[in-house]
Design a protein around this motif. Structure first.
Motif, short mmCIF file in Angstrom:
data_model
loop_
_atom_site.label_atom_id
_atom_site.label_comp_id
_atom_site.label_asym_id
_atom_site.label_seq_id
_atom_site.Cartn_x
_atom_site.Cartn_y
_atom_site.Cartn_z
N GLU A 1 42.24 37.24 34.56
CA GLU A 1 41.34 36.12 34.82
C GLU A 1 40.18 36.55 35.72
OE1 GLU A 1 43.46 32.82 36.39
OE2 GLU A 1 44.87 32.70 34.69
N VAL A 2 40.49 37.36 36.72
CA VAL A 2 39.45 37.82 37.65
C VAL A 2 38.48 38.75 36.92
CG1 VAL A 2 39.01 39.01 39.82
CG2 VAL A 2 41.06 37.59 39.57
N ILE A 3 39.03 39.63 36.10
CA ILE A 3 38.19 40.56 35.32
C ILE A 3 37.24 39.77 34.41
CG2 ILE A 3 38.26 42.29 33.47
CD1 ILE A 3 40.98 43.21 34.76
N GLN A 4 37.75 38.71 33.78
CA GLN A 4 36.93 37.90 32.90
C GLN A 4 35.81 37.20 33.68
OE1 GLN A 4 36.80 37.76 29.67
NE2 GLN A 4 35.21 36.18 29.64
N HIS A 5 36.13 36.75 34.88
CA HIS A 5 35.11 36.11 35.73
C HIS A 5 33.96 37.08 36.00
CE1 HIS A 5 33.28 34.06 39.19
NE2 HIS A 5 33.33 35.22 39.81
N PHE A 6 34.29 38.32 36.34
CA PHE A 6 33.23 39.29 36.61
C PHE A 6 32.45 39.61 35.34
CE2 PHE A 6 35.59 40.02 40.53
CZ PHE A 6 34.54 40.14 41.43
N HIS A 7 33.15 39.69 34.22
CA HIS A 7 32.46 39.97 32.96
C HIS A 7 31.47 38.86 32.63
CE1 HIS A 7 31.98 40.60 28.55
NE2 HIS A 7 32.04 41.86 28.91
N GLU A 8 31.84 37.64 32.89
CA GLU A 8 30.93 36.51 32.65
C GLU A 8 29.70 36.60 33.54
OE1 GLU A 8 33.46 33.19 33.29
OE2 GLU A 8 34.48 33.39 31.34
N ASN A 9 29.83 37.33 34.65
CA ASN A 9 28.70 37.55 35.55
C ASN A 9 28.07 38.92 35.34
OD1 ASN A 9 28.43 35.26 37.77
ND2 ASN A 9 30.61 35.47 37.25
N LYS A 10 28.32 39.49 34.15
CA LYS A 10 27.74 40.76 33.72
C LYS A 10 28.13 41.93 34.63
CE LYS A 10 23.77 38.90 31.19
NZ LYS A 10 24.32 39.37 29.90
N ILE A 11 29.36 41.91 35.10
CA ILE A 11 29.88 42.99 35.92
C ILE A 11 31.19 43.47 35.29
CG2 ILE A 11 30.76 43.66 38.19
CD1 ILE A 11 29.03 41.37 39.35
N LEU A 12 31.26 44.76 35.00
CA LEU A 12 32.48 45.34 34.44
C LEU A 12 33.26 46.00 35.57
CD1 LEU A 12 31.04 47.10 31.25
CD2 LEU A 12 31.85 44.74 31.51
#
Length: 377
Positions: A325-336
């Motif tokens: 879930e945390v990884i997806q949050h960062f991905h939505e903010n264009k951060i891998l």
């Protein structure tokens, strides 16, 4: 990752050859040449965010005109330079297409049906994949409460079928250390038929202490020990794929049987030779990583967070929430950021980026939809 690396090499090589006459050398004077403009912040693969030094980039540019020729004698010159650097003989050095290629050779040389690999969990997974492809059993032993290798637990699982042990130190993904003295005692107790791979991919970032010492710089007189290094990290050449192993001549010869022919390309040989000579830039990269790492911990402490103590160019941190879930949050903010690692399913791994990239990371962190008081020890 494989596809993107191939596309990078193809486009970089073809574009450089086509434009050599018209483009001056100074076009390659900045690592920004290699930045991708897709808007993503890449903090997911433990890469050197600053790229190779100017001297290395110049060597890459100068060698592009030879890419139509097979590398015949050039690998020998690199092998000799690495041997000289470490005060060893050339027959003790084995080159690979990245250190993962070295791990493949070790797996195929010392594993097989009816044999066992013992490793930590979690750790870098390439050798596990190669072991399974060689029809070997893989035994994974969890880390200790201090995130070091559980050497007693690994020792208890070792037997006559255990022909290979893998130690990543500093460990990926935890960036943690296992004490050198403990490793020496562990190796001495292993069965005589057991070889040990010590992966020192992040050696340059570990620093010097009573806890850590390289098995290349301070070797054991033991034919069963294989030490691997890579040019992917401190030298900033992850996309060009070059690693090497140091071991006894007999051990190297056993592994060399499983090396691909012409597995080292012309351009990376010249880049590596330049990188080995550019000690000033290496030291600068180490200092910069120390500063970036300290700043990460400063920001974490300001938020009452307690990451795992890092000895590499990445940090692992407990979010107390599902990592996916945390990884997806960062991905939505264009951060891998790094993927989820079993069994540490609430931890995330963050590769250290440039200051402006880390600023974006913390901005996204502060936007997490969780009560922040539940996210610290």
């Amino acid at each position: 990752m494989i596809t993107s690396r191939r596309l990078f090499l193809r486009s970089a090589g073809a574009g450089a050859v086509a434009g050599m006459a018209a483009r001056p050398l100074t076009d390659f004077s900045s690592a920004a040449t290699f930045k991708q403009d897709d808007g993503l912040v890449r903090l997911d693969n433990n890469e050197n965010a600053y790229g190779p030094s100017k001297k290395v980039l110049d060597a890459i540019h100068s060698s592009v005109g030879c890419v139509n020729r097979y590398p015949l004698m050039e690998p020998n010159s690199l092998t000799e330079r690495i041997a000289d650097l470490h005060g060893r003989k050339p027959e003790q050095i084995l080159l690979g297409c990245g250190s993962t290629d070295i791990l493949r050779m070790a797996a195929f040389a010392f594993l097989g049906k009816g044999k066992q690999l013992i490793q930590a969990s979690p750790t870098f997974e390439a050798i596990e994949d190669y072991a399974r492809s060689a029809s070997s059993e893989v035994i994974s032993v969890g880390l200790t409460l201090t995130f070091s290798h559980d050497l007693d637990g690994m020792q208890a699982r070792a037997g006559s079928l255990t022909t290979l042990v893998y130690i990543c130190n500093p460990n990926n993904p935890t960036a943690s250390l296992t004490p050198r003295k403990d490793l020496e005692d562990f190796i001495a107790k292993l069965p005589a038929s057991t070889f040990v791979v010590i992966d020192e991919a992040y050696h340059h970032y570990a620093g010097q202490s009573g806890m850590y010492a390289s098995f290349i710089d301070h070797p054991l007189d033991n034919e069963r020990v294989i030490v691997t290094r890579t040019f992917s990290e401190v030298y900033g050449l992850a996309g060009m794929r070059l690693g090497y192993a140091m071991a006894s001549p007999n051990t190297v010869q056993k592994m060399r049987q499983f090396a691909s022919q012409d597995n080292i390309n012309t351009v990376v040989i010249q880049a590596a030779l330049a990188a080995l000579e550019d000690t000033e830039s290496v030291n600068d990269s180490i200092r910069r990583n120390m500063d970036d790492r300290q700043e990460f911990f400063n920001q974490a402490m300001a938020r009452a967070l307690k990451p795992i103590d890092s000895h590499a160019n990445f940090v692992m941190m407990n979010t107390f929430h599902p990592a996916e879930e945390v990884i997806q949050h960062f991905h939505e903010n264009k951060i891998l950021i790094g993927r989820s690692f079993s069994p540490m399913r609430t931890y995330i791994r963050i590769s250290l980026g440039r200051p402006e990239e880390m600023q974006r990371f913390w901005q996204a962190w502060d936007m997490l939809p969780y009560p922040k008081h539940t996210m610290h020890h």
